[in-house]
Scaffold this active site. Structure first.
Site, mmCIF file in Angstrom:
data_model
loop_
_atom_site.group_PDB
_atom_site.id
_atom_site.type_symbol
_atom_site.label_atom_id
_atom_site.label_comp_id
_atom_site.label_asym_id
_atom_site.label_seq_id
_atom_site.Cartn_x
_atom_site.Cartn_y
_atom_site.Cartn_z
ATOM 1 N N GLY A 242 3.457 1.913 11.065
ATOM 2 C CA GLY A 242 3.172 1.260 12.335
ATOM 3 C C GLY A 242 2.700 -0.157 12.116
ATOM 4 O O GLY A 242 3.082 -1.074 12.841
ATOM 5 N N ALA A 243 1.848 -0.348 11.087
ATOM 6 C CA ALA A 243 1.325 -1.679 10.758
ATOM 7 C C ALA A 243 0.629 -1.581 9.410
ATOM 8 O O ALA A 243 0.384 -0.487 8.889
ATOM 9 C CB ALA A 243 0.357 -2.167 11.835
ATOM 10 N N MET A 244 0.293 -2.752 8.832
ATOM 11 C CA MET A 244 -0.387 -2.808 7.539
ATOM 12 C C MET A 244 -1.417 -3.929 7.558
ATOM 13 O O MET A 244 -1.102 -5.068 7.922
ATOM 14 C CB MET A 244 0.634 -3.022 6.408
ATOM 15 N N GLU A 245 -2.636 -3.614 7.107
ATOM 16 C CA GLU A 245 -3.795 -4.484 7.286
ATOM 17 C C GLU A 245 -3.963 -5.582 6.253
ATOM 18 O O GLU A 245 -5.090 -6.039 6.015
ATOM 19 C CB GLU A 245 -5.075 -3.626 7.284
ATOM 20 N N ASN A 246 -2.905 -6.057 5.624
ATOM 21 C CA ASN A 246 -3.040 -7.126 4.626
ATOM 22 C C ASN A 246 -4.042 -8.179 5.103
ATOM 23 O O ASN A 246 -3.945 -8.661 6.236
ATOM 24 C CB ASN A 246 -1.684 -7.812 4.390
ATOM 25 N N HIS B 240 -9.751 -2.752 9.943
ATOM 26 C CA HIS B 240 -9.557 -2.698 8.480
ATOM 27 C C HIS B 240 -10.016 -3.979 7.783
ATOM 28 O O HIS B 240 -10.299 -3.944 6.584
ATOM 29 C CB HIS B 240 -8.078 -2.493 8.156
ATOM 30 N N GLU C 158 -5.879 -2.175 12.936
ATOM 31 C CA GLU C 158 -5.672 -3.075 11.799
ATOM 32 C C GLU C 158 -6.781 -4.116 11.673
ATOM 33 O O GLU C 158 -7.168 -4.486 10.562
ATOM 34 C CB GLU C 158 -4.305 -3.764 11.920
ATOM 35 N N GLU D 60 0.836 -1.198 0.000
ATOM 36 C CA GLU D 60 0.000 0.000 0.000
ATOM 37 C C GLU D 60 0.871 1.249 0.000
ATOM 38 O O GLU D 60 1.842 1.327 0.759
ATOM 39 C CB GLU D 60 -0.908 0.023 1.234
#
Length: 1033
Positions: free
Chosen positions: A438-442, A477, A474, A304
């Site tokens: 910080g983080a990624m919602e894959n 999301h 996350e 992203e």
């Protein structure tokens, strides 16, 4: 995606079916020569994509985006000429005879002087002839009949000008957005990363459906060396095809001699190789050192917003959803993860093993695809029938327990709240050693920084609050963003605003002890501060370029988006109405893409009594900024007026801006309980209501649930100040924090003098609650740093004394022992950190003593988590303390503690150490480069560091944008940190000159405009308040 990795949880889809015609509106009577078939040829028929999906900014796009760029005048002339079907030169020459009617004559031997009457007649005739000539020139082909001249055809499409691809052949597409003639159905992807050479090979077979007739397929690819491409139509044989590439737009294309027909199915297959990325996006390499000192390598993804194309050819836009089947070839010593559970592992003849993952049972946007090759270990549990796992490097397996427990609780909560079950079989949370966001919602494979997922048994409640907040964001999301996805990045807030809102709301429900209400209140204040700038943007705003898309990941999309959702929820008359609306939204658009209006329509459908939510809320999403509500009173009549809160005049907006404001208010007779709250909808510029004559004061924006600032006028502010001085509990803690924030905002606007700010703060010695104290300290500390940077040492010293006088008694009441309450930890941390930063001798001595006890115990003595930052920062100011912390940072496995150590090291006032730590972070060997934004932000708070950091950014700009994309949140943070405390014309000129020199390397970033505006505002505030502060303090 969660951008905010510090300990403070840091576009209606515009129509694309018409060409911008504003160039031609000034000439409404120009004849449309393209219609005159006797003189000019007709335009060739355009592909439906070129008509139906033309973005507004097409003047640039039809030129081919940078190919043979023209200046503005040339561009306008050429575009106008194309619309008319001719060139200006041809138009001019069409009125001239091919041979001149003039014959040179010999001069007469004599002449007579003409009379005055003859001269007048001749001049009159010449004027008439000239006028007719001009009419004929500008209106060729016009017949002077009753029918008049034909009107221009403003709907005639422009003929695209295609750029050249890398092989010199014309590239068959001329826009940033992809055509919608093809829809991907499924990706069959195989990846074979080589973690020794840091390269990978890939194969992508894309099944597609033809939506309408076309002779081309256009998709995205970046930095991929495509070695073979084949195409198969229906059940036919696969044949080799040539792939064209246009690198400036990261697009590739295949052209066909015959049209692909609507509803046909086809498969396009690519074989390619590439380097693993050395930045933090795409398919990138990472490394860490284990407890034995061995370097371990891994490969992970971050797609992203625009980086899936760096790992495989794809239709890399959110609306092109498809299913995915992923296979990964790896060495037996590694393991791999992806969005779905592993289906099987097959040994390969090369000695590698192939992990094949189940085909996704949901359609996904490409930015949600993820896979990892590493040596990780995990802990697992089951929640609502879903297998939940937390992965980490082996040395940190013991730090995963809190994350596993929290994720399981949140998954169960969201399943019940949304009334839609999480659709995948498993949910993995993975701590990546090198990770920028910080983080990624894959979907099914959420990736985190180690600091936002891992905690040891000694972590404080405040540290747990941070981790829980990121996990809650996350997981939200998985519904808002993954299940229902915005159609285009202009509506990013539908993803991020909702996830931010749900982050705080969910934790209030399942972990109320974390007291996230104060955190949410604070981020709403900061969102107001940013949105007050003229360089801000609407929540939903047009974006096209990669840089514009990157810049959408900011506090407007996140915190303002969450704030207006909170305001809407608070304004709806019946409880649970907002919840019903978002459930309706999720169920109606499950698996689909949406625009802002879809959300408003869903909420409208469930509203009782029926309300037009779109009419109410569009003013909050379609225009930047927020309203300033002014309260005036005459007897029993109170008038509410609204105007834009603008720190800088906006000369670009012609129409007056107004909002539909759901005003809430309380008064002195009832001000604390929710039942005291009264509602008034302000939709006009000014409206009045009647109040009992006995009412002494009004407080608007109950608990600051609305996104606006209030000015009560001199009498109103005095009444609130007197009420608080008499009884501080007459307002809620949130409302006390709100009046503090509002009066500082009005001071920055120039509406109230600084003296009035200090008058209001007279109640602070009696304040004991976290929200008002932390807001007042934040505002006063920022002014102190501004004065310190201006070398106004005398005034800064007096302000320091003022802060200590106002908060001294509360500081003295703080203990240095363990504290359970998160709210009290926040309060104590803010107070003691301020005291130490202001060099209060008693607090500095206590911090030093605590650090000595810590070192003497061989680092086994436990410093309370909320005090560690203050203690480490004091220790780092001494030579021995800095060296001790530096050595400890290199060996510690407690990521939350390491981050505090790093901030302490960066707070040093020693120029040599400042230079060393900046260089070390840029190189990435000793300190991870992902920490550079944090380091620079910390340094800029100190006097020695802020100029050093600014010089570092100027010298190393090109290396910085190699690591962090132009416009990314990391670059935004760096720009803001290094410039936000400048307040002189010299610095303004310097910043402007530097960024202007960058051209396409960052000069057009919104964050640059924000930086320049902030410096001007600092300069204005200092000039307007310096004398008054000298007098008052």
């Amino acid at each position: 995606m969660d951008l905010f990795d510090s300990n403070t949880a840091e576009q209606a889809n515009l129509p694309r079916n018409m060409i911008e015609n504003s160039l031609f509106e000034e000439e409404p009577d120009v004849v449309d020569l393209a219609k005159d078939s006797n003189t000019f040829p007709t335009f060739p028929t355009l592909d439906p994509d070129e008509v139906a999906y033309e973005p507004r900014s097409s003047r640039l796009l039809v030129r081919g985006l940078g190919e043979n760029d023209m200046d503005d005048d040339e561009e306008d002339c050429e575009s106008s000429a194309r619309l008319l079907g001719m060139s200006f030169m041809n138009r001019s020459s069409s009125h001239r005879s091919s041979s001149s009617p003039y014959i040179r004559q010999s001069p007469p031997r004599s002449c007579s002087r003409p009379s005055g009457r003859t001269m007048v007649v001749c001049v009159f005739v010449l004027v008439i002839v000239a006028s007719l000539t001009m009419v004929l020139y500008f209106l060729p082909g016009c017949t002077f009949t009753k029918a008049g001249c034909p009107q221009p055809n403003k709907t005639a499409p422009l003929e695209p000008v295609y750029p050249n691809s890398t092989n010199g052949e014309l590239f068959p597409w001329a826009e940033l957005r992809l055509p919608h003639s093809i829809r991907p159905l499924n990706y069959d992807l195989t990846f074979a990363p080589d973690l020794d050479s840091m390269t990978f090979t890939g194969k992508a077979a894309i099944e597609m459906s033809v939506l309408h007739n076309t002779k081309r397929i256009v998709l995205h690819a970046a930095n991929l060396n495509i070695t073979k491409a084949t195409f198969k139509l229906g059940n036919g044989q696969a044949r080799d095809v040539t792939v064209l590439e246009y690198k400036p737009r990261q697009q590739i294309a295949v052209k066909f001699p015959e049209e692909l027909k609507t509803d046909q199915q086809c498969v396009l297959t690519f074989e390619y190789n590439a380097n693993l990325s050395h930045s933090y996006d795409g398919f990138y390499n990472s490394s860490y050192t284990d407890k034995y000192g061995n370097k371990r390598v891994l490969a992970a993804t971050q797609f992203e917003p625009l980086s899936a194309r760096k790992a495989f050819p794809c239709f890399d836009e959110p609306s092109f959803k498809a299913t995915f089947l992923i296979k990964i070839n790896r060495k037996p010593t590694y393991m791999s993860l992806s969005n779905m559970p592993k289906a099987k592992t097959t040994p390969l003849s090369s000695g590698l093993e192939q992990d094949e993952f189940e085909k996704t049972n949901v359609n996904m946007s490409t930015y949600l695809v993820a896979f990892i090759v590493a040596n990780f270990t995990s802990v697992s549990s089951s929640a609502s029938g879903t297998n939940v796992s937390v992965y980490s490097v082996p040395d940190k397996k013991e730090q995963t327990g809190f994350a596993l427990d929290t994720a399981s609780k949140l998954l169960q909560f969201y399943n019940k709240f949304f009334e839609i079950e999480y659709p995948l079989k498993k949910l993995d949370l993975v701590a990546i050693p090198d990770f920028l966001a910080g983080a990624m919602e894959n979907w099914g494979l959420i990736t985190f920084r180690e600091t936002t997922l891992l905690l040891d048994n000694n972590s404080s409640s405040l540290e747990k609050q941070v981790v829980a907040s990121v996990i809650a964001h996350e997981l939200a999301h998985q519904w808002f963003g993954n299940l229902v996805t915005m159609s285009w990045w202009n509506d990013l807030w539908l993803n991020e605003g909702f996830a931010t809102y749900m982050e705080y709301m969910s934790l209030q429900e399942i972990l109320p002890s974390f007291d996230t209400g104060n955190l949410f209140l604070s981020v709403r204040f900061r969102a107001l501060d940013k949105d007050a700038l003229n360089s801000s943007h609407p929540v939903s705003t047009e974006v096209n370029t990669p840089e514009q898309i990157e810049e959408m990941f900011d506090s407007v999309s996140y915190e303002k988006g969450a704030s207006i959702l909170l305001m809407l929820n608070a304004s709806l008359p019946k409880e649970q109405q907002f919840k019903k609306g978002i459930i309706q939204y999720l169920k109606s658009f499950s698996g689909l893409n949406t625009e802002t209006v879809d959300l408003w329509n869903s909420l409208t459908q469930v509203s009782t009594p029926r309300r037009n939510i779109s009419e109410m809320m569009s003013s909050w999403t379609s225009q930047k900024g927020f309203p300033l509500v002014t309260v005036s009173r005459k007897g029993d009549m109170v008038t509410f007026s609204q105007e834009p809160f603008l720190l800088t005049s906006d000369n670009t907006t012609k129409a007056p801006r107004q909002w539909n404001i759901p005003i809430t208010f309380v008064n002195d007779s009832c001000s604390l309980a929710p039942e005291c709250r009264q509602m008034f909808n302000l939709s006009k510029k000014s409206e009045s209501l009647k109040v009992p004559g006995s009412v002494k004061w009004l407080k608007l924006n109950y608990k600051n649930t609305g996104f606006y600032v209030v000015d009560y006028g001199q009498d109103g502010w005095n009444a609130i100040r007197d009420a608080l001085s008499e009884n501080i509990s007459v307002l809620t803690a949130e409302d006390r924090a709100s009046v503090i924030h509002n009066i500082f905002a009005l001071s920055r606007l120039g509406r109230v003098p600084f003296e009035q700010v200090c008058h209001l703060l007279s109640f602070m010695p009696n304040e004991t609650e976290t929200a008002p104290v932390t807001e007042a300290l934040l505002q006063l500390n920022s002014i102190y740093r501004l004065l310190d940077k201006r070398q106004e040492s005398g005034l800064a010293s007096r302000l320091k004394s003022y802060i200590q006088n106002q908060f001294g008694s509360l500081m003295e009441s703080q203990t240095w022992k363990e504290e359970e309450s998160v709210s009290k930890q926040e309060l104590r941390s803010a107070l003691i950190s301020t005291a130490c930063a202001l060099n209060n001798e008693g607090y500095v001595a206590k911090a030093k003593s605590l650090f000595k006890t810590y070192t003497d115990s061989n680092f086994t003595f436990k410093i309370p988590g909320d005090l560690q930052q203050a203690v480490f920062t004091v220790a780092a100011q001494s030579d021995d303390g800095w060296k001790t912390l530096n050595a400890l940072y290199a060996t510690s496995t407690n990521d939350a503690q390491k981050r505090k150590m790093l901030k302490a090291l960066a707070s040093t006032q020693d120029p040599r150490r400042i230079a060393w730590i900046l260089k070390a972070a840029l190189n990435g060997a000793i300190i991870q480069t992902q920490e550079l934004p944090l380091i620079i932000n910390t340094m800029c708070n100190g006097f020695a560091g802020y100029l050093f950091a600014w010089d570092f950014v100027q010298v190393n700009w090109d290396r910085l944008i190699e690591k962090f994309p132009v416009g990314s949140f990391a670059i935004q943070t760096i720009v803001k940190s290094t410039t936000s405390q400048f307040s002189t014309q010299v610095h303004l000129d310097q910043v402007q000159a530097f960024f202007s020199s960058l051209k396409q390397r960052g000069s057009q970033m919104r964050s640059v405009q924000e930086a320049l505006e902030t410096i001007r505002l600092n300069k204005r505030w200092i000039e307007n308040n310096l004398q008054a502060m000298r007098k008052w303090l």
